[in-house]
Design a protein around this motif. Structure first.
Motif, PDB file in Angstrom:
ATOM      1  N   GLU A   1       0.810  -1.224   0.000  1.00  0.00           N
ATOM      2  CA  GLU A   1       0.000   0.000   0.000  1.00  0.00           C
ATOM      3  C   GLU A   1       0.846   1.280   0.000  1.00  0.00           C
ATOM      4  OE1 GLU A   1      -0.143  -1.621   4.290  1.00  0.00           O
ATOM      5  OE2 GLU A   1      -0.127  -2.444   2.278  1.00  0.00           O
ATOM      6  N   ASP A   2       2.149   1.171   0.268  1.00  0.00           N
ATOM      7  CA  ASP A   2       3.019   2.353   0.276  1.00  0.00           C
ATOM      8  C   ASP A   2       3.795   2.542  -1.025  1.00  0.00           C
ATOM      9  OD1 ASP A   2       2.336   3.080   2.855  1.00  0.00           O
ATOM     10  OD2 ASP A   2       3.956   1.935   3.760  1.00  0.00           O
ATOM     11  N   ARG A   3       3.634   1.657  -1.982  1.00  0.00           N
ATOM     12  CA  ARG A   3       4.471   1.705  -3.181  1.00  0.00           C
ATOM     13  C   ARG A   3       4.337   2.985  -3.992  1.00  0.00           C
ATOM     14  NH1 ARG A   3       6.639  -3.863  -4.837  1.00  0.00           N
ATOM     15  NH2 ARG A   3       6.251  -4.917  -2.902  1.00  0.00           N
ATOM     16  N   GLU A   4       3.225   3.663  -3.891  1.00  0.00           N
ATOM     17  CA  GLU A   4       3.102   4.909  -4.644  1.00  0.00           C
ATOM     18  C   GLU A   4       3.600   6.120  -3.861  1.00  0.00           C
ATOM     19  OE1 GLU A   4      -0.882   6.606  -5.437  1.00  0.00           O
ATOM     20  OE2 GLU A   4      -1.607   5.082  -4.048  1.00  0.00           O
ATOM     21  N   CYS A   5       3.940   5.951  -2.601  1.00  0.00           N
ATOM     22  CA  CYS A   5       4.421   7.052  -1.774  1.00  0.00           C
ATOM     23  C   CYS A   5       5.886   7.342  -2.098  1.00  0.00           C
ATOM     24  CB  CYS A   5       4.268   6.696  -0.300  1.00  0.00           C
ATOM     25  SG  CYS A   5       4.981   7.942   0.802  1.00  0.00           S
ATOM     26  N   PRO A   6       6.222   8.565  -2.499  1.00  0.00           N
ATOM     27  CA  PRO A   6       7.613   8.875  -2.836  1.00  0.00           C
ATOM     28  C   PRO A   6       8.558   8.737  -1.652  1.00  0.00           C
ATOM     29  CG  PRO A   6       6.276  10.874  -2.867  1.00  0.00           C
ATOM     30  CD  PRO A   6       5.335   9.723  -2.671  1.00  0.00           C
ATOM     31  N   LEU A   7       8.084   8.916  -0.436  1.00  0.00           N
ATOM     32  CA  LEU A   7       8.952   8.725   0.728  1.00  0.00           C
ATOM     33  C   LEU A   7       9.340   7.261   0.876  1.00  0.00           C
ATOM     34  CD1 LEU A   7       7.184  11.048   3.302  1.00  0.00           C
ATOM     35  CD2 LEU A   7       9.346  11.447   2.141  1.00  0.00           C
ATOM     36  N   SER A   8       8.378   6.375   0.716  1.00  0.00           N
ATOM     37  CA  SER A   8       8.667   4.944   0.835  1.00  0.00           C
ATOM     38  C   SER A   8       9.633   4.473  -0.236  1.00  0.00           C
ATOM     39  CB  SER A   8       7.377   4.126   0.743  1.00  0.00           C
ATOM     40  OG  SER A   8       6.552   4.392   1.838  1.00  0.00           O
ATOM     41  N   THR A   9       9.416   4.909  -1.463  1.00  0.00           N
ATOM     42  CA  THR A   9      10.295   4.459  -2.534  1.00  0.00           C
ATOM     43  C   THR A   9      11.691   5.067  -2.404  1.00  0.00           C
ATOM     44  OG1 THR A   9       9.397   6.161  -4.008  1.00  0.00           O
ATOM     45  CG2 THR A   9       8.424   3.959  -4.151  1.00  0.00           C
ATOM     46  N   THR A  10      11.788   6.282  -1.908  1.00  0.00           N
ATOM     47  CA  THR A  10      13.097   6.903  -1.698  1.00  0.00           C
ATOM     48  C   THR A  10      13.858   6.188  -0.592  1.00  0.00           C
ATOM     49  OG1 THR A  10      12.285   9.044  -2.445  1.00  0.00           O
ATOM     50  CG2 THR A  10      14.276   9.064  -1.095  1.00  0.00           C
ATOM     51  N   VAL A  11      13.193   5.899   0.507  1.00  0.00           N
ATOM     52  CA  VAL A  11      13.841   5.203   1.614  1.00  0.00           C
ATOM     53  C   VAL A  11      14.339   3.833   1.170  1.00  0.00           C
ATOM     54  CG1 VAL A  11      13.387   4.138   3.866  1.00  0.00           C
ATOM     55  CG2 VAL A  11      12.688   6.484   3.432  1.00  0.00           C
ATOM     56  N   GLN A  12      13.647   3.206   0.252  1.00  0.00           N
ATOM     57  CA  GLN A  12      14.098   1.911  -0.254  1.00  0.00           C
ATOM     58  C   GLN A  12      15.489   2.047  -0.878  1.00  0.00           C
ATOM     59  OE1 GLN A  12      11.709   0.227  -3.378  1.00  0.00           O
ATOM     60  NE2 GLN A  12      12.680  -1.761  -3.208  1.00  0.00           N
ATOM     61  N   HIS A  13      15.782   3.187  -1.486  1.00  0.00           N
ATOM     62  CA  HIS A  13      17.060   3.380  -2.164  1.00  0.00           C
ATOM     63  C   HIS A  13      18.148   3.954  -1.255  1.00  0.00           C
ATOM     64  CE1 HIS A  13      15.393   2.331  -6.023  1.00  0.00           C
ATOM     65  NE2 HIS A  13      14.382   3.131  -5.765  1.00  0.00           N
ATOM     66  N   VAL A  14      17.797   4.890  -0.389  1.00  0.00           N
ATOM     67  CA  VAL A  14      18.839   5.587   0.370  1.00  0.00           C
ATOM     68  C   VAL A  14      18.591   5.625   1.867  1.00  0.00           C
ATOM     69  CG1 VAL A  14      19.526   7.048  -1.573  1.00  0.00           C
ATOM     70  CG2 VAL A  14      17.775   7.856   0.012  1.00  0.00           C
ATOM     71  N   GLY A  15      17.673   4.838   2.378  1.00  0.00           N
ATOM     72  CA  GLY A  15      17.324   4.916   3.783  1.00  0.00           C
ATOM     73  C   GLY A  15      18.151   4.045   4.701  1.00  0.00           C
ATOM     74  N   GLU A  16      19.192   3.458   4.212  1.00  0.00           N
ATOM     75  CA  GLU A  16      20.018   2.572   5.017  1.00  0.00           C
ATOM     76  C   GLU A  16      21.272   3.333   5.467  1.00  0.00           C
ATOM     77  OE1 GLU A  16      22.883  -0.249   6.129  1.00  0.00           O
ATOM     78  OE2 GLU A  16      23.088   0.782   4.232  1.00  0.00           O
ATOM     79  N   TRP A  17      21.670   3.099   6.698  1.00  0.00           N
ATOM     80  CA  TRP A  17      22.783   3.794   7.342  1.00  0.00           C
ATOM     81  C   TRP A  17      24.021   3.885   6.465  1.00  0.00           C
ATOM     82  CZ3 TRP A  17      24.418   5.873  12.062  1.00  0.00           C
ATOM     83  CH2 TRP A  17      25.760   5.767  12.363  1.00  0.00           C
ATOM     84  N   TRP A  18      24.530   2.732   6.020  1.00  0.00           N
ATOM     85  CA  TRP A  18      25.776   2.717   5.249  1.00  0.00           C
ATOM     86  C   TRP A  18      25.615   3.431   3.917  1.00  0.00           C
ATOM     87  CZ3 TRP A  18      29.838   2.156   7.906  1.00  0.00           C
ATOM     88  CH2 TRP A  18      29.926   1.246   8.955  1.00  0.00           C
ATOM     89  N   THR A  19      24.452   3.332   3.312  1.00  0.00           N
ATOM     90  CA  THR A  19      24.223   3.966   2.010  1.00  0.00           C
ATOM     91  C   THR A  19      24.426   5.474   2.107  1.00  0.00           C
ATOM     92  OG1 THR A  19      22.722   2.208   1.355  1.00  0.00           O
ATOM     93  CG2 THR A  19      22.531   4.298   0.174  1.00  0.00           C
ATOM     94  N   LEU A  20      23.840   6.092   3.116  1.00  0.00           N
ATOM     95  CA  LEU A  20      23.999   7.542   3.282  1.00  0.00           C
ATOM     96  C   LEU A  20      25.455   7.917   3.534  1.00  0.00           C
ATOM     97  CD1 LEU A  20      20.852   8.375   5.424  1.00  0.00           C
ATOM     98  CD2 LEU A  20      21.247   8.956   3.025  1.00  0.00           C
ATOM     99  N   LEU A  21      26.159   7.120   4.313  1.00  0.00           N
ATOM    100  CA  LEU A  21      27.563   7.425   4.597  1.00  0.00           C
ATOM    101  C   LEU A  21      28.448   7.225   3.369  1.00  0.00           C
ATOM    102  CD1 LEU A  21      27.855   5.939   8.190  1.00  0.00           C
ATOM    103  CD2 LEU A  21      27.509   8.323   7.507  1.00  0.00           C
ATOM    104  N   ILE A  22      28.165   6.215   2.567  1.00  0.00           N
ATOM    105  CA  ILE A  22      28.909   6.011   1.316  1.00  0.00           C
ATOM    106  C   ILE A  22      28.666   7.190   0.375  1.00  0.00           C
ATOM    107  CG2 ILE A  22      29.073   4.602  -0.778  1.00  0.00           C
ATOM    108  CD1 ILE A  22      28.435   2.152   1.113  1.00  0.00           C
ATOM    109  N   LEU A  23      27.405   7.614   0.255  1.00  0.00           N
ATOM    110  CA  LEU A  23      27.103   8.771  -0.601  1.00  0.00           C
ATOM    111  C   LEU A  23      27.810  10.023  -0.082  1.00  0.00           C
ATOM    112  CD1 LEU A  23      23.333   8.134  -1.329  1.00  0.00           C
ATOM    113  CD2 LEU A  23      25.216   8.069  -2.982  1.00  0.00           C
ATOM    114  N   HIS A  24      27.823  10.211   1.218  1.00  0.00           N
ATOM    115  CA  HIS A  24      28.524  11.359   1.794  1.00  0.00           C
ATOM    116  C   HIS A  24      30.003  11.337   1.399  1.00  0.00           C
ATOM    117  CE1 HIS A  24      30.768  13.263   5.214  1.00  0.00           C
ATOM    118  NE2 HIS A  24      30.042  14.260   4.761  1.00  0.00           N
TER     119      HIS A  24
END
Length: 169
Positions: free
Chosen positions: A8-31
């Motif tokens: 039910e959240d698949r159309e929510c842009p927040l949910s889909t964004t978190v799927q890509h960048v919502g993980e701890w290491w991902t944000l630190l790697i991007l930084h």
């Protein structure tokens, strides 16, 4: 990678964004990538992350189109990870997250600040509407509304929040 988003959240842009960048290491790697790191060993040394975890996260960032894997050495073959245009577009988000974190600390306790590259003066990032220049941090003045591709459930969720642009005309 299996989706962690509820159906039910698949159309929510927040949910889909978190799927890509919502993980701890991902944000630190991007930084680190924004700071100019491109090589596996640079990321690993900077973050103290295990090889297997880093390999998994880099692979996901490449699959999601945020980083591009490019060979930089042929014998033996070695690759670097370079931000794509999509990856670069996340910089304001990362800057804003860091600024939010710093805003909760006394100035003397901030280990990293954003400064103007030319003057060296500390800057305070804010998110504004590109059309009006108004700050978006006021939740009474700016609310989410159903967009043109919204399902009936999404339209019902936001039906009482604001009139759609078509209804205002």
């Amino acid at each position: 990678m299996a989706s962690r988003i509820r159906l039910e959240d698949r159309e929510c842009p927040l949910s889909t964004t978190v799927q890509h960048v919502g993980e701890w290491w991902t944000l630190l790697i991007l930084h680190d990538a924004f700071d100019g790191y491109t090589r596996f060993d640079q990321f690993q040394e900077s973050l103290g992350i295990s090889s297997s975890m880093l390999t998994t996260r880099l692979r996901t960032l490449v699959e999601d189109g945020l980083l591009e894997r490019r060979p930089y050495q042929s014998n033996p073959v070695r690759h670097e990870y370079v931000l794509t245009e999509l990856g670069h577009s996340l910089r304001p988000v990362i800057v804003t997250l860091a600024a939010w974190g710093n805003s909760r600390l006394p100035a003397a306790e901030r280990s990293m600040i954003l400064v103007d590259a030319h003057s060296g003066q500390e800057v305070e990032p804010v998110v504004v509407d590109a059309r009006t220049g108004r700050r978006l941090d006021d939740s009474d003045d700016f609310v989410f509304a159903a967009g043109p591709a919204a399902s009936d459930a999404m339209r019902n969720r936001y039906a009482t929040r604001t009139a759609s642009p078509a209804e205002e005309a």
